[in-house]
Design a protein around this motif. Structure first.
Motif, PDB file in Angstrom:
ATOM      1  N   ALA A   6       0.843  -1.199   0.000  1.00 19.81           N
ATOM      2  CA  ALA A   6       0.000   0.000   0.000  1.00 19.81           C
ATOM      3  C   ALA A   6       0.877   1.248   0.000  1.00 19.81           C
ATOM      4  CB  ALA A   6      -0.931  -0.005   1.205  1.00 19.81           C
ATOM      5  N   GLY A   7       1.896   1.237   0.848  1.00 22.22           N
ATOM      6  CA  GLY A   7       2.817   2.371   0.891  1.00 22.22           C
ATOM      7  C   GLY A   7       3.553   2.547  -0.423  1.00 22.22           C
ATOM      8  N   ARG A   8       3.962   1.427  -1.018  1.00 21.92           N
ATOM      9  CA  ARG A   8       4.665   1.485  -2.300  1.00 21.92           C
ATOM     10  C   ARG A   8       3.757   2.061  -3.389  1.00 21.92           C
ATOM     11  NH1 ARG A   8       6.747  -4.078  -4.419  1.00 21.92           N
ATOM     12  NH2 ARG A   8       7.302  -4.231  -2.222  1.00 21.92           N
ATOM     13  N   ALA A   9       2.498   1.634  -3.423  1.00 22.58           N
ATOM     14  CA  ALA A   9       1.555   2.141  -4.430  1.00 22.58           C
ATOM     15  C   ALA A   9       1.376   3.650  -4.289  1.00 22.58           C
ATOM     16  CB  ALA A   9       0.213   1.426  -4.306  1.00 22.58           C
ATOM     17  N   LYS A  10       1.211   4.114  -3.055  1.00 26.38           N
ATOM     18  CA  LYS A  10       1.036   5.546  -2.827  1.00 26.38           C
ATOM     19  C   LYS A  10       2.304   6.315  -3.188  1.00 26.38           C
ATOM     20  CE  LYS A  10      -2.328   6.463   0.523  1.00 26.38           C
ATOM     21  NZ  LYS A  10      -2.660   6.794   1.905  1.00 26.38           N
ATOM     22  N   ASP A  11       3.452   5.786  -2.835  1.00 28.67           N
ATOM     23  CA  ASP A  11       4.718   6.450  -3.153  1.00 28.67           C
ATOM     24  C   ASP A  11       4.944   6.524  -4.664  1.00 28.67           C
ATOM     25  OD1 ASP A  11       5.181   6.743  -0.456  1.00 28.67           O
ATOM     26  OD2 ASP A  11       6.663   5.124  -0.337  1.00 28.67           O
ATOM     27  N   MET A  12       4.612   5.454  -5.378  1.00 25.33           N
ATOM     28  CA  MET A  12       4.799   5.453  -6.830  1.00 25.33           C
ATOM     29  C   MET A  12       3.829   6.420  -7.502  1.00 25.33           C
ATOM     30  SD  MET A  12       5.832   1.578  -7.910  1.00 25.33           S
ATOM     31  CE  MET A  12       4.760   0.642  -6.862  1.00 25.33           C
ATOM     32  N   GLY A  13       2.605   6.522  -6.989  1.00 22.97           N
ATOM     33  CA  GLY A  13       1.673   7.507  -7.526  1.00 22.97           C
ATOM     34  C   GLY A  13       2.190   8.916  -7.320  1.00 22.97           C
ATOM     35  N   SER A  14       2.737   9.157  -6.141  1.00 22.93           N
ATOM     36  CA  SER A  14       3.316  10.469  -5.846  1.00 22.93           C
ATOM     37  C   SER A  14       4.513  10.747  -6.751  1.00 22.93           C
ATOM     38  CB  SER A  14       3.743  10.517  -4.375  1.00 22.93           C
ATOM     39  OG  SER A  14       4.318  11.759  -4.061  1.00 22.93           O
ATOM     40  N   ALA A  15       5.330   9.736  -6.989  1.00 18.37           N
ATOM     41  CA  ALA A  15       6.483   9.893  -7.880  1.00 18.37           C
ATOM     42  C   ALA A  15       6.027  10.229  -9.293  1.00 18.37           C
ATOM     43  CB  ALA A  15       7.334   8.621  -7.875  1.00 18.37           C
ATOM     44  N   ALA A  16       4.931   9.632  -9.735  1.00 12.60           N
ATOM     45  CA  ALA A  16       4.404   9.922 -11.071  1.00 12.60           C
ATOM     46  C   ALA A  16       3.983  11.393 -11.170  1.00 12.60           C
ATOM     47  CB  ALA A  16       3.233   8.999 -11.399  1.00 12.60           C
ATOM     48  N   VAL A  17       3.358  11.912 -10.124  1.00 12.98           N
ATOM     49  CA  VAL A  17       2.973  13.328 -10.110  1.00 12.98           C
ATOM     50  C   VAL A  17       4.228  14.198 -10.159  1.00 12.98           C
ATOM     51  CG1 VAL A  17       1.893  15.162  -8.750  1.00 12.98           C
ATOM     52  CG2 VAL A  17       0.788  12.930  -8.929  1.00 12.98           C
ATOM     53  N   PHE A  18       5.254  13.804  -9.415  1.00 12.55           N
ATOM     54  CA  PHE A  18       6.513  14.550  -9.408  1.00 12.55           C
ATOM     55  C   PHE A  18       7.122  14.593 -10.804  1.00 12.55           C
ATOM     56  CE2 PHE A  18      11.167  14.656  -8.816  1.00 12.55           C
ATOM     57  CZ  PHE A  18      11.282  15.893  -8.197  1.00 12.55           C
ATOM     58  N   VAL A  19       7.158  13.449 -11.484  1.00 10.70           N
ATOM     59  CA  VAL A  19       7.720  13.389 -12.844  1.00 10.70           C
ATOM     60  C   VAL A  19       6.903  14.259 -13.802  1.00 10.70           C
ATOM     61  CG1 VAL A  19       8.151  11.871 -14.819  1.00 10.70           C
ATOM     62  CG2 VAL A  19       8.816  11.141 -12.520  1.00 10.70           C
TER      63      VAL A  19
END
Length: 119
Positions: free
Chosen positions: A92-105
């Motif tokens: 769950a944490g990984r999914a949220k972090d990857m979504g946040s990373a996508a917004v950052f990119v």
């Protein structure tokens, strides 16, 4: 697989209604989405004024629209993860972090594009 019975124009109308519900929910519940909407509203006239041709204008506006799309997907991921439960789970944490990373990119993409096009 069961069909909803919605075909043709009725399906298109329903899809549009669901999309507007999604926009409304994101605007109501996601501060980042609200901020990005305001950025878009400022960016559109700026892009129309500063873009040297239609391609540049489209790229400038499109970069902000891409950011909005990624933000919507990130918000959807967060909502689903939060719905599944409040206990900490690595996935769950990984999914949220990857979504946040996508917004950052997507944000970096928009910033770089605007800087390259305008300077």
């Amino acid at each position: 697989m069961a069909s909803s019975g919605n075909t043709g124009i009725k399906r298109i109308i329903k899809a549009g209604q669901y999309s507007w519900q999604g926009f409304y929910a994101a605007y109501q519940h996601e501060e980042a989405f609200r901020q990005e909407i305001w950025v878009l509203l400022i960016a559109i006239p700026l892009a129309l004024w500063l873009g040297e041709n239609r391609l540049e204008t489209a790229l400038l506006i499109g970069s902000i629209l891409l950011l909005l799309m990624v933000e919507l997907l990130n918000s959807a991921i967060e909502a689903v993860v939060d719905r599944m439960g409040s206990e900490r789970h690595e996935l769950a944490g990984r999914a949220k972090d990857m979504g946040s990373a996508a917004v950052f990119v997507a944000t970096i993409n928009a910033l770089v594009l605007w800087l390259v096009m305008l300077f």
